[in-house]
Write an enzyme that holds these catalytic residues in place. Structure first.
Site, PDB file in Angstrom:
ATOM      1  CB  CYS A 384      -0.983  -0.051   1.159  1.00  0.00           C
ATOM      2  SG  CYS A 384      -2.450   0.923   0.829  1.00  0.00           S
ATOM      3  CG  HIS A 537      -3.545  -3.579   3.024  1.00  0.00           C
ATOM      4  ND1 HIS A 537      -2.455  -3.172   3.751  1.00  0.00           N
ATOM      5  CD2 HIS A 537      -4.208  -2.463   2.685  1.00  0.00           C
ATOM      6  CE1 HIS A 537      -2.462  -1.856   3.864  1.00  0.00           C
ATOM      7  NE2 HIS A 537      -3.514  -1.394   3.225  1.00  0.00           N
ATOM      8  CD  GLU A 539      -1.218  -6.394   4.864  1.00  0.00           C
ATOM      9  OE1 GLU A 539      -0.897  -6.651   3.693  1.00  0.00           O
ATOM     10  OE2 GLU A 539      -1.350  -5.226   5.290  1.00  0.00           O
TER      11      GLU A 539
END
Ligand code: GLN
Length: 561
Positions: A384, A537, A539
């Site tokens: 990001c 993102h 993750e």
């Protein structure tokens, strides 16, 4: 299959912060292994509508859902363990309950009735719980805070009401307590647990299972003590000692036959033999890795009171663990403050990760770290803000452009990172809550790129995820896409993409909105061993059995050096 409606309510006793979320997620995982469909609901008794405007230092990481919710990080644990999308409505707050009651009252929907705490508040809570659980056999409900808190009384009242309406065999209560061992006594004390049970009983709730957290396992003497003083059979008192690896929790619960006991309480048969082989193998790889890498996370949330930085980046931490488990590599994380980064610190690292972030604090240090990674060919992963800055850095230091992001420099002549016009309008009206580009979007991936190779395993799964039209974007046949979550306002400016591409940046993935220009989702530098950044993102879509591809590629590239 018959429509089943069973609930497991997880309540904390004694103190918070002893892993209620992980326990809830692990119980869900266990039921999945027994062949049931499971979802999980988090109740946050605070008055905020959602976690979107909470400071990361106030409440840990903000978790992003596929459908664009900004919610409590516990929902991240649910998704990591259950591996299903948990929608935003599964995070219920006091703010939402009151907001919908007041809105309904203003619209005259109560037809002149007096709107009161009872029944209207518990009714709204029950309605939301049941909606969230629809379509699943079992819903796990985690009630935030600790029994005895004023603010969770309405929620306890509501679940007790569900027990009455649906029957006891359909609602099961799990109390999570903590057993301290005071230094000067050296003995594990059960008294706070007894008191927590008593407090719960004041709400008419008798726990079916008591999960006893503690630094050490609970022995039979203490289990018997709880049985005698609290009238709960010792076989339902479960020992839950500290563990080394989060993902061991369901395995430990199963050692105590928690699954069988919960099935018995809910009057359910086991639908299949649990198969923990793969899960156990991955846990063992985390505990006994073959190699080790040192990753620097260049963050900015350090040193704010006693707050632990790690909590703001919990999903990144987990995604690195997942990738490490896949590759049997221990990932040693150095949390480096972007405000005071030095070349000496950077030179000790095997890999550099620049995570997401907001505002101008620490930006220069992050750019220094990115430049260092690029010039010294150290594997780099940008997330990001990390991608936005990697573009700023390249434009400045390779292409000699006086570039910047308008987030930090609103009057820059070369805004390689800029806000889109419709988002600018929202900001003008001070609409900060829920106005970002949030949630899942499809990103088409360029064939032949490194990102394409890394996502090979995900295409099938991602392309099967159902997305609303604006999240899916314009359909381009014959190009594969992936689905990742977003949380940002700024974008790589479409105006500068051709120049950057000509200058050597490879934009390997893009979102194609229904209206408007393509938005860059991935960038890579082909001359480096591993230099990859994404506007998304990743993750937030990583799990132990399905680690995020970019994280796996990142750790793998280091191993190859
Ligand atoms: N501050 C940047 C933006 O709003 C990046 C956000 C992030 O890293 N999550 O676009």
């Amino acid at each position: 299959m018959s429509s089943m409606e069973k609930y497991i309510v997880i309540i904390g006793g004694v103190i918070s912060g002893v892993g209620k979320g992980v326990a809830a997620a692990s119980i869900g995982k266990i039921f999945k292994e027994y062949g049931y469909s499971v979802t999980a609901i988090k109740i946050d008794p605070y008055i905020n509508y959602d976690a979107g405007t909470l400071r990361p230092t106030e409440h840990g990481e903000v978790w992003v859902t596929y459908d664009g919710g900004e919610i409590d990080q516990d929902l991240g644990n649910y998704e990591r363990f259950l591996e299903i999308p948990i929608p935003r409505r599964n995070n219920i707050t006091t703010g939402q309950i009151y907001s919908s009651i007041i809105e309904r009252e203003r619209r005259g929907k109560y037809l002149g009735e007096t709107v009161q705490f009872i029944p209207h508040v518990p009714d709204e809570i029950k309605k939301r719980i049941r909606e969230a659980g629809k379509g699943y056999d079992i819903s796990i409900i985690e009630i935030g805070g600790t029994v005895g808190d004023y603010e969770n009384i309405p929620f306890l009242f509501a679940v007790k009401g569900m027990e009455r309406e649906l029957g006891k065999e359909n609602v099961c209560y799990v109390l999570i307590t903590f057993l301290p061992v005071p230094d000067h006594i050296g003995e594990m004390k059960t008294k706070p647990t007894q008191q927590a049970i008593k407090l719960l009983q004041e709400n008419g709730i008798i726990p079916d299972i008591i999960l006893c957290r503690g630094h050490k396992p609970l022995d039979m003497i203490r289990k018997k003590k709880i049985e005698t003083y609290a009238n709960i059979k010792s076989e339902y008192v479960i020992s839950a000692p500290d563990i080394q690896v989060l993902y061991e929790v369901p395995l430990n619960f199963e050692k105590e036959k928690l699954g069988d006991k919960l099935l018995e309480k809910l009057e359910l048969p086991s639908r299949k033999m649990p198969d923990w082989k793969e899960w156990r193998r991955l846990v063992t790889r985390i505990k006994k890795p073959k190699g080790k890498v040192r990753i620097g996370i260049i963050g900015k949330y350090l040193k704010i009171g006693d707050y632990s930085l790690k909590d703001s980046y919990i999903s990144i931490n987990e995604a690195l663990i997942h990738a490490g488990a896949r590759l049997a590599t221990e990932v040693d994380i150095e949390w480096l403050n972007s405000d005071s980064i030095t070349s000496k610190q950077l030179s000790r690292l095997d890999g550099i990760l620049v995570p997401g972030g907001f505002g101008e604090k620490g930006i220069d240090g992050k750019i220094v770290a990115i430049r260092y990674a690029r010039e010294h060919d150290i594997p780099f992963l940008g997330l990001c803000l990390g991608m936005q800055l990697s573009v700023v850095e390249y434009a400045r230091n390779v292409l000699s452009m006086d570039a910047d992001s308008t987030e930090f420099n609103p009057h820059t002549k070369i805004p390689v990172v800029d806000i889109l016009p419709y988002q600018r309008e929202l900001l003008k009206e001070d609409r900060y809550g829920g106005t970002m580009r949030l949630g899942a979007y499809a990103a088409y991936i360029k064939e032949g790129s490194l990102v394409h190779k890394l996502y090979e395993r995900r295409f099938k799964r991602d392309m099967a995820i159902s997305l609303e039209p604006e999240r899916r974007g314009k359909v381009i046949p014959d190009i594969k896409y992936v689905v990742e979550k977003h949380r940002h306002r700024y974008e790589i400016s479409p105006d500068f993409v051709p120049t950057l591409e000509k200058g050597g940046m490879l934009f390997s993935g893009f979102h194609q909105p229904l209206n408007g220009p393509r938005l860059m989702e991935f960038v890579e530098l082909s001359d480096n061993r591993f230099f990859v950044a994404t506007q998304a993102h990743p993750e937030f879509t990583s799990s132990l059995t399905f680690p995020a591809p970019l994280f796996v590629g990142f750790i793998e590239a280091i191993g190859k050096s």
